[in-house]
Scaffold this motif. Sequence first.
Motif, PDB file in Angstrom:
ATOM      1  N   ALA A 163       0.829  -1.203   0.000  1.00 40.69           N
ATOM      2  CA  ALA A 163       0.000   0.000   0.000  1.00 40.69           C
ATOM      3  C   ALA A 163       0.867   1.258   0.000  1.00 40.69           C
ATOM      4  O   ALA A 163       0.597   2.224  -0.729  1.00 40.69           O
ATOM      5  CB  ALA A 163      -0.937  -0.013   1.204  1.00 40.69           C
ATOM      6  N   ALA A 164       1.927   1.249   0.815  1.00 41.81           N
ATOM      7  CA  ALA A 164       2.823   2.407   0.877  1.00 41.81           C
ATOM      8  C   ALA A 164       3.554   2.609  -0.437  1.00 41.81           C
ATOM      9  O   ALA A 164       3.693   3.742  -0.929  1.00 41.81           O
ATOM     10  CB  ALA A 164       3.819   2.208   2.014  1.00 41.81           C
ATOM     11  N   ARG A 165       4.026   1.505  -1.032  1.00 39.48           N
ATOM     12  CA  ARG A 165       4.736   1.594  -2.312  1.00 39.48           C
ATOM     13  C   ARG A 165       3.854   2.192  -3.389  1.00 39.48           C
ATOM     14  O   ARG A 165       4.255   3.123  -4.112  1.00 39.48           O
ATOM     15  CB  ARG A 165       5.198   0.205  -2.734  1.00 39.48           C
ATOM     16  N   ASP A 166       2.627   1.673  -3.519  1.00 39.28           N
ATOM     17  CA  ASP A 166       1.765   2.143  -4.591  1.00 39.28           C
ATOM     18  C   ASP A 166       1.301   3.580  -4.360  1.00 39.28           C
ATOM     19  O   ASP A 166       1.121   4.335  -5.314  1.00 39.28           O
ATOM     20  CB  ASP A 166       0.561   1.205  -4.750  1.00 39.28           C
ATOM     21  N   GLY A 172       4.022   9.828  -8.114  1.00 38.00           N
ATOM     22  CA  GLY A 172       5.059  10.159  -9.086  1.00 38.00           C
ATOM     23  C   GLY A 172       6.450   9.656  -8.778  1.00 38.00           C
ATOM     24  O   GLY A 172       7.381   9.881  -9.567  1.00 38.00           O
ATOM     25  N   ALA A 173       6.634   8.960  -7.642  1.00 40.67           N
ATOM     26  CA  ALA A 173       7.969   8.479  -7.285  1.00 40.67           C
ATOM     27  C   ALA A 173       8.372   7.287  -8.142  1.00 40.67           C
ATOM     28  O   ALA A 173       7.546   6.454  -8.508  1.00 40.67           O
ATOM     29  CB  ALA A 173       8.009   8.097  -5.807  1.00 40.67           C
ATOM     30  N   LEU A 178      12.715   4.877  -3.992  1.00 43.90           N
ATOM     31  CA  LEU A 178      12.030   4.708  -2.713  1.00 43.90           C
ATOM     32  C   LEU A 178      12.980   4.174  -1.649  1.00 43.90           C
ATOM     33  O   LEU A 178      13.821   3.312  -1.906  1.00 43.90           O
ATOM     34  CB  LEU A 178      10.858   3.746  -2.861  1.00 43.90           C
ATOM     35  N   VAL A 179      12.834   4.682  -0.433  1.00 38.96           N
ATOM     36  CA  VAL A 179      13.600   4.174   0.704  1.00 38.96           C
ATOM     37  C   VAL A 179      12.668   4.029   1.906  1.00 38.96           C
ATOM     38  O   VAL A 179      11.727   4.815   2.098  1.00 38.96           O
ATOM     39  CB  VAL A 179      14.794   5.085   1.067  1.00 38.96           C
ATOM     40  N   ALA A 180      12.939   3.010   2.708  1.00 39.89           N
ATOM     41  CA  ALA A 180      12.158   2.724   3.909  1.00 39.89           C
ATOM     42  C   ALA A 180      13.097   2.673   5.103  1.00 39.89           C
ATOM     43  O   ALA A 180      14.316   2.490   4.950  1.00 39.89           O
ATOM     44  CB  ALA A 180      11.408   1.406   3.746  1.00 39.89           C
ATOM     45  N   TYR A 181      12.529   2.791   6.296  1.00 40.24           N
ATOM     46  CA  TYR A 181      13.333   2.878   7.516  1.00 40.24           C
ATOM     47  C   TYR A 181      12.720   1.993   8.596  1.00 40.24           C
ATOM     48  O   TYR A 181      11.496   1.959   8.779  1.00 40.24           O
ATOM     49  CB  TYR A 181      13.386   4.323   8.025  1.00 40.24           C
ATOM     50  N   ALA A 229      18.430  14.664   0.465  1.00 35.74           N
ATOM     51  CA  ALA A 229      19.478  15.426  -0.207  1.00 35.74           C
ATOM     52  C   ALA A 229      20.057  14.662  -1.402  1.00 35.74           C
ATOM     53  O   ALA A 229      20.527  15.271  -2.377  1.00 35.74           O
ATOM     54  CB  ALA A 229      20.593  15.766   0.787  1.00 35.74           C
ATOM     55  N   ALA A 230      19.973  13.334  -1.326  1.00 31.71           N
ATOM     56  CA  ALA A 230      20.491  12.500  -2.424  1.00 31.71           C
ATOM     57  C   ALA A 230      19.434  12.233  -3.487  1.00 31.71           C
ATOM     58  O   ALA A 230      19.675  11.453  -4.419  1.00 31.71           O
ATOM     59  CB  ALA A 230      21.005  11.184  -1.863  1.00 31.71           C
ATOM     60  N   GLY A 231      18.265  12.859  -3.353  1.00 34.54           N
ATOM     61  CA  GLY A 231      17.214  12.695  -4.346  1.00 34.54           C
ATOM     62  C   GLY A 231      16.343  11.471  -4.157  1.00 34.54           C
ATOM     63  O   GLY A 231      15.558  11.106  -5.037  1.00 34.54           O
ATOM     64  N   LYS A 232      16.444  10.838  -2.987  1.00 37.81           N
ATOM     65  CA  LYS A 232      15.631   9.665  -2.701  1.00 37.81           C
ATOM     66  C   LYS A 232      14.257  10.084  -2.165  1.00 37.81           C
ATOM     67  O   LYS A 232      14.046  11.247  -1.796  1.00 37.81           O
ATOM     68  CB  LYS A 232      16.333   8.761  -1.691  1.00 37.81           C
TER      69      LYS A 232
END
Length: 472
Positions: A163-166, A172-173, A178-181, A229-232
Amino acid sequence: MSDMPWTDPAAELRADGPAVLEWAARYLAEVGERPVLSPVAPGWVRAQLPAHPPAAAEGWDAILADLDRVVVPGTAHWQSPGWYAYFQSNSSAAAVLAEALITTFGVQGMLWHTGPACTEVETLVLDWLAELLDLPSAFRSDGPGGGVIQDSASSSTLVAVLAARDRARRAGARLDDLVAYTSIDAHSSVEKGLRVAGLLSEQLRPVPVDADRALRPVALASMVEEDLAAGKVPFLAVATVGTTSTHGMDPLGAIGELARAHGMWFHVDAAHAGAAALVPELRWIHDGLDRADSYVMDPHKWLFTAMDCSALFVRDAAPLVDALSITPEYLRNTASGSGEVVDYRDWQVPLGRRFRALKLWAVIRRFGAEGLRTAVAGHVALAQGLAARLADDPRFELPLPTPLNLVCLAHVGGDEATEALLVALNATGRVAVSHTRIDGRYLLRLSIGQTRTTRETVDELWSLIDEHAPAA
């Protein structure tokens, strides 16, 4: 018995059901007397059974005989009161009987139309569970969100990841950005969920923890800023209420605020420890949960409901449906199109779904709210008592807090002494315990929460520890 028992299942149930139930009752009555961990060697179970299927129908007497002869000796007895390993996978009489009813109905509840009771009992019983745990009102079914039963917390977390990915992709990502924590102590299902969702392991950022093994919000904030800052694109933060290794308690409020500030989906994994919120005095574990987009806890761990029953709650079901709904013509029907019903197949990965809610419904009714609270509070009290005994003994160290019912200990003699104690305890056959490593240090884990574990069985555990631990 007929040579074709499938033609009259009612007759077979009447003829053989009592013997099967008696076998189950005898097993549960005697399970505490069996070696908790199976002593058999790899391949032993298969070698005891025929290599080919029987040509003719066999009776239940033969099947039950092989349960006693082969299956029981080859089973790790998770329902033993001496089970302290990993976390519990609890059952109860209510769950056993309800499971039989689930199989009796044989409902495939993919749509409301294919099982109205399957769907509506699930919606009701998850509202009950939300009330029992005092979850935020956003997780109730009278709004855009609600609860759904999955097979495991791994599946629940996967659904949240999808759900988060979609949601991020629709904004528009790019997938690669994409990055997760999550905490360095988070369950492996978080990483697996990302991998199944098409992301790489490198797209999951492991966040450092503090001395109590809780995720450090300052470190999380710094990592998010570096990625931006790295565009992620930060899209997901996962917090844990009661990590598997140590019961570390991540600060939900601070993590939730960071997630909200950066548009991340905030998922909370309380698969085991969430049950503690049944007890009002322990509801601090959910402080800050009102910021979460999704939350999972497993009734099949510490709520006596038996595998498989994982409760996933979401603030808004629309992202799940957006990510998971595919509707070919053969799944269309008037009820689903009306907007008046929920089709839970759109809230999960598989199409098919069992009537799992019947099991949780039966357990809550048979225990009652007070019975569930008493059982869970009792387990916490037993763990706290054992921790106090260990803390008073100069042979042991408790390097981490014991907030609920998981005790982590080390022998002062070091890793070899701690591991030798684990081996000795498991070799007695009276208990099953497990271990973890934290900062390279070997720790013994004792999870006290099995359905039949009592003060007497914990006293026996302490006696075994006292007997087998080397001197300081």
